[in-house]
Motif scaffolding. Structure first.
Motif, PDB file in Angstrom:
ATOM      1  N   LEU A 184      63.798 -27.859  -7.084  1.00  0.00           N
ATOM      2  CA  LEU A 184      64.297 -27.680  -8.448  1.00  0.00           C
ATOM      3  C   LEU A 184      65.755 -28.105  -8.555  1.00  0.00           C
ATOM      4  N   LEU A 185      66.552 -27.802  -7.537  1.00  0.00           N
ATOM      5  CA  LEU A 185      67.939 -28.266  -7.524  1.00  0.00           C
ATOM      6  C   LEU A 185      67.982 -29.795  -7.418  1.00  0.00           C
TER       7      LEU A 185
ATOM      8  N   ILE B  59      60.619 -35.050  -8.186  1.00  0.00           N
ATOM      9  CA  ILE B  59      61.767 -35.647  -8.876  1.00  0.00           C
ATOM     10  C   ILE B  59      63.040 -35.310  -8.114  1.00  0.00           C
ATOM     11  N   TYR B  60      63.741 -36.342  -7.681  1.00  0.00           N
ATOM     12  CA  TYR B  60      65.020 -36.166  -6.985  1.00  0.00           C
ATOM     13  C   TYR B  60      65.901 -37.355  -7.354  1.00  0.00           C
TER      14      TYR B  60
ATOM     15  N   HIS C 116      69.240 -22.667  -9.542  1.00  0.00           N
ATOM     16  CA  HIS C 116      68.152 -22.703  -8.560  1.00  0.00           C
ATOM     17  C   HIS C 116      68.615 -22.475  -7.129  1.00  0.00           C
ATOM     18  N   LEU C 117      67.634 -22.190  -6.268  1.00  0.00           N
ATOM     19  CA  LEU C 117      67.910 -21.925  -4.864  1.00  0.00           C
ATOM     20  C   LEU C 117      68.486 -23.155  -4.161  1.00  0.00           C
TER      21      LEU C 117
ATOM     22  N   ASP D 130      72.081 -31.940   1.897  1.00  0.00           N
ATOM     23  CA  ASP D 130      72.990 -32.360   0.828  1.00  0.00           C
ATOM     24  C   ASP D 130      72.873 -31.476  -0.411  1.00  0.00           C
ATOM     25  N   PHE D 131      71.831 -30.669  -0.474  1.00  0.00           N
ATOM     26  CA  PHE D 131      71.607 -29.801  -1.625  1.00  0.00           C
ATOM     27  C   PHE D 131      71.829 -28.331  -1.269  1.00  0.00           C
ATOM     28  N   TYR D 132      72.597 -28.113  -0.189  1.00  0.00           N
ATOM     29  CA  TYR D 132      72.922 -26.735   0.199  1.00  0.00           C
ATOM     30  C   TYR D 132      74.206 -26.296  -0.500  1.00  0.00           C
TER      31      TYR D 132
END
Length: 349
Positions: free
Chosen positions: A312-313, A289-290, A306-307, A15-17
């Motif tokens: 970090l994202l 942290i998310y 961020h990557l 989901d964070f791609y």
């Protein structure tokens, strides 16, 4: 060790791609430091505006506290030869355990069991592998004459730039902030790279306090999450320090607490109690942290881009929302922002 209770979530790593063109990855820093782009994001509404980083002073108000991480990146990448074979060895110093005892990343790892001896800088520095730890990292004990190890590293070491930076760094100082003080990081707290001493002076003159804390950045900060479920990810740990003077300055503020970088943010959130009071601390933190995390003290965040699929994202998505951040990242790609360590900046407020 400071950790947090992980919130239940259906979010997965995928989901964070996002898809990033390679030419958006910054290979060199801009000059001057504060001439990079700045995207300002309203974390509640998602409204975006575009500025130059030096204009961040217009977003800060008297009474605000700007929290910076004053850890200093050391020239932690060493090239040496294995004794007595002469095989080439690469070492990255990750964390100082004692004066001359370090956790290291070593390549090729499979050929460096306990007892392996490596010579660096034509014998200026010698290291022996004394233990193997999790993730295959090693513990190495160094011996040298005269100078302390940091002075030797300045002579023979190279800055441990991330693998996505392929250009040679002409000036070692550009991978450190202008306020870097305490040696020990294996990577830069990159949000701080945009500040000049002159900009910081102007910020202070405006009535904004600049308060240092410390987190020694490890390479784990940049590693993508490999597990399908983000809650299965084992967070790396890093050493943090918040002095009583820093805690007092933060707690007595009349304005907002704005963290410069995810490292400062993680430090403050590790040191804060559930009422938002920040306490002095000197410990390791493995805080993760998310989205779903409730921020205790941080009210604004200056950060880079961020990557994909990185912790970090996930952190910046928690501070705003995944939808708002993904939209901001799409806008950044479409409008020519530069990404990652030497890239442009974002203020989330």
């Amino acid at each position: 060790m400071i950790k947090n209770e992980l919130t239940a979530t259906d979010l997965e790593t995928k989901d964070f791609y996002y898809d990033l063109p390679e030419d958006r990855i910054a290979q060199t820093p801009v000059e001057p430091r504060d001439s990079s782009k700045l995207m300002v994001v309203n974390r509640k509404t998602g409204e975006l505006s575009h500025k130059i980083f030096r204009d961040i002073i217009d977003e800060l108000h008297p009474g605000d506290v700007l929290v910076i991480n004053d850890s200093k990146v050391i020239p932690a990448r060493l090239y040496g030869v294995k004794q007595p074979t002469g095989a080439k060895i690469e070492v990255v110093l990750l964390r100082q355990k004692e004066t001359d005892l370090w956790e290291i990343l070593i390549r090729p790892g499979r050929r460096t069991p306990v007892g392996t001896v490596v010579s660096f800088g034509d014998g200026l520095l010698t290291g022996e592998v004394v233990d193997v730890v999790e993730d295959g990292n090693r513990i190495m004990r160094f011996t040298h004459e005269g100078e302390n190890i940091f002075e030797i590293l300045d002579r023979i070491g190279q800055m441990p730039l991330p693998p996505y930076i392929r250009e040679k760094l002409k000036d070692k100082d550009r991978y450190n902030t202008v306020y870097a003080r305490e040696e020990g990081s294996a990577a830069a707290p990159t949000a701080g790279l945009h500040f000049t001493k002159e900009l910081l002076d102007r910020i202070r003159e405006k009535g904004v306090k600049v308060v240092p804390v410390m987190l020694h950045v490890g390479l784990g900060t940049f590693r993508p999450v490999k597990e399908k479920k983000i809650t299965d990810h084992i967070m790396h740990t890093e050493y943090i320090s918040v002095t009583s003077e820093a805690a007092d300055a933060i707690n007595s503020r009349t304005g907002r607490l704005i963290a410069v970088g995810t490292t400062s943010c993680r430090t403050i959130e590790s040191a804060a109690d559930d009422n938002g009071i920040v306490h002095p601390v000197s410990d390791d933190t493995g805080i993760f942290i998310y989205p779903g995390y409730r921020f205790k003290a941080v009210e604004g965040l200056i950060t880079n881009f961020h990557l994909p699929e990185s912790t970090l994202l996930m952190l910046v998505s928690a501070f705003s929302s995944k939808e708002i951040m993904m939209n901001a990242y799409r806008e950044a790609i479409d409008t020519g922002y530069r990404f990652f360590s030497f890239g442009d900046a974002m203020l989330i407020e």
